[in-house]
Design a protein around this motif. Structure first.
Motif, PDB file in Angstrom:
ATOM      1  N   UNK A  71       0.827  -1.183   0.000  1.00 41.93           N
ATOM      2  CA  UNK A  71       0.000   0.000   0.000  1.00 41.93           C
ATOM      3  C   UNK A  71       0.878   1.255   0.000  1.00 41.93           C
ATOM      4  N   UNK A  72       0.344   2.348  -0.426  1.00 43.09           N
ATOM      5  CA  UNK A  72       1.086   3.602  -0.524  1.00 43.09           C
ATOM      6  C   UNK A  72       1.337   4.209   0.855  1.00 43.09           C
ATOM      7  N   UNK A  73       2.341   5.067   0.917  1.00 40.82           N
ATOM      8  CA  UNK A  73       2.637   5.765   2.168  1.00 40.82           C
ATOM      9  C   UNK A  73       2.509   7.265   1.958  1.00 40.82           C
ATOM     10  N   UNK A  74       2.370   7.975   3.065  1.00 35.13           N
ATOM     11  CA  UNK A  74       2.244   9.428   3.054  1.00 35.13           C
ATOM     12  C   UNK A  74       3.283   9.994   4.010  1.00 35.13           C
ATOM     13  N   UNK A  75       3.985  11.037   3.586  1.00 39.89           N
ATOM     14  CA  UNK A  75       4.905  11.756   4.469  1.00 39.89           C
ATOM     15  C   UNK A  75       4.174  12.980   4.999  1.00 39.89           C
ATOM     16  N   UNK A  76       4.203  13.134   6.320  1.00 40.27           N
ATOM     17  CA  UNK A  76       3.498  14.220   6.989  1.00 40.27           C
ATOM     18  C   UNK A  76       4.511  15.043   7.769  1.00 40.27           C
ATOM     19  N   UNK A  77       4.432  16.359   7.632  1.00 40.64           N
ATOM     20  CA  UNK A  77       5.338  17.262   8.340  1.00 40.64           C
ATOM     21  C   UNK A  77       4.514  18.225   9.183  1.00 40.64           C
ATOM     22  N   UNK A 119      -5.354  19.303   9.752  1.00 38.01           N
ATOM     23  CA  UNK A 119      -4.775  19.751   8.486  1.00 38.01           C
ATOM     24  C   UNK A 119      -4.210  21.170   8.547  1.00 38.01           C
ATOM     25  N   UNK A 120      -4.667  21.975   9.496  1.00 39.29           N
ATOM     26  CA  UNK A 120      -4.161  23.334   9.631  1.00 39.29           C
ATOM     27  C   UNK A 120      -2.812  23.377  10.354  1.00 39.29           C
ATOM     28  N   UNK A 121      -2.366  22.253  10.917  1.00 40.12           N
ATOM     29  CA  UNK A 121      -1.100  22.181  11.638  1.00 40.12           C
ATOM     30  C   UNK A 121      -0.016  21.408  10.884  1.00 40.12           C
ATOM     31  N   UNK A 122      -0.387  20.729   9.808  1.00 44.44           N
ATOM     32  CA  UNK A 122       0.541  19.860   9.102  1.00 44.44           C
ATOM     33  C   UNK A 122       0.546  20.164   7.612  1.00 44.44           C
ATOM     34  N   UNK A 123       1.493  19.562   6.905  1.00 45.29           N
ATOM     35  CA  UNK A 123       1.473  19.578   5.439  1.00 45.29           C
ATOM     36  C   UNK A 123       1.918  18.210   4.939  1.00 45.29           C
ATOM     37  N   UNK A 124       1.414  17.843   3.790  1.00 48.76           N
ATOM     38  CA  UNK A 124       1.764  16.577   3.171  1.00 48.76           C
ATOM     39  C   UNK A 124       2.933  16.826   2.235  1.00 48.76           C
ATOM     40  N   UNK A 125       3.973  16.012   2.360  1.00 44.95           N
ATOM     41  CA  UNK A 125       5.182  16.162   1.544  1.00 44.95           C
ATOM     42  C   UNK A 125       5.127  15.128   0.430  1.00 44.95           C
ATOM     43  N   UNK A 126       5.435  15.533  -0.791  1.00 41.82           N
ATOM     44  CA  UNK A 126       5.454  14.607  -1.916  1.00 41.82           C
ATOM     45  C   UNK A 126       6.729  13.817  -1.976  1.00 41.82           C
TER      46      UNK A 126
END
Length: 58
Positions: A1-7, A51-58
């Motif tokens: 399955x795919x993964x997501x990077x969260x910052x 979502x207002x505290x984080x961002x998704x990194x590609x």
């Protein structure tokens, strides 16, 4: 399955307890910390909550 990077880009000071616990369950807690998680529907729900505290990194 795919993964997501969260910052995390904003701090948790002054935020409601449920948002703080969501950040903790994501593995975040400090600004600029990056975690990689498996993409699941429950993870997407947690991301939407803070979502207002984080961002998704590609």
């Amino acid at each position: 399955m795919a993964t997501i990077k969260i910052k995390q880009v904003k701090g948790q000071a002054g935020r409601p307890a449920d948002q703080k616990s969501t950040l903790e369950s994501l593995g975040l807690g400090r600004i600029n910390r990056v975690v990689e998680r498996e993409d699941t529907p429950s993870l997407r729900g947690m991301i939407r909550k803070v979502e207002h505290l984080i961002e998704i990194i590609d």
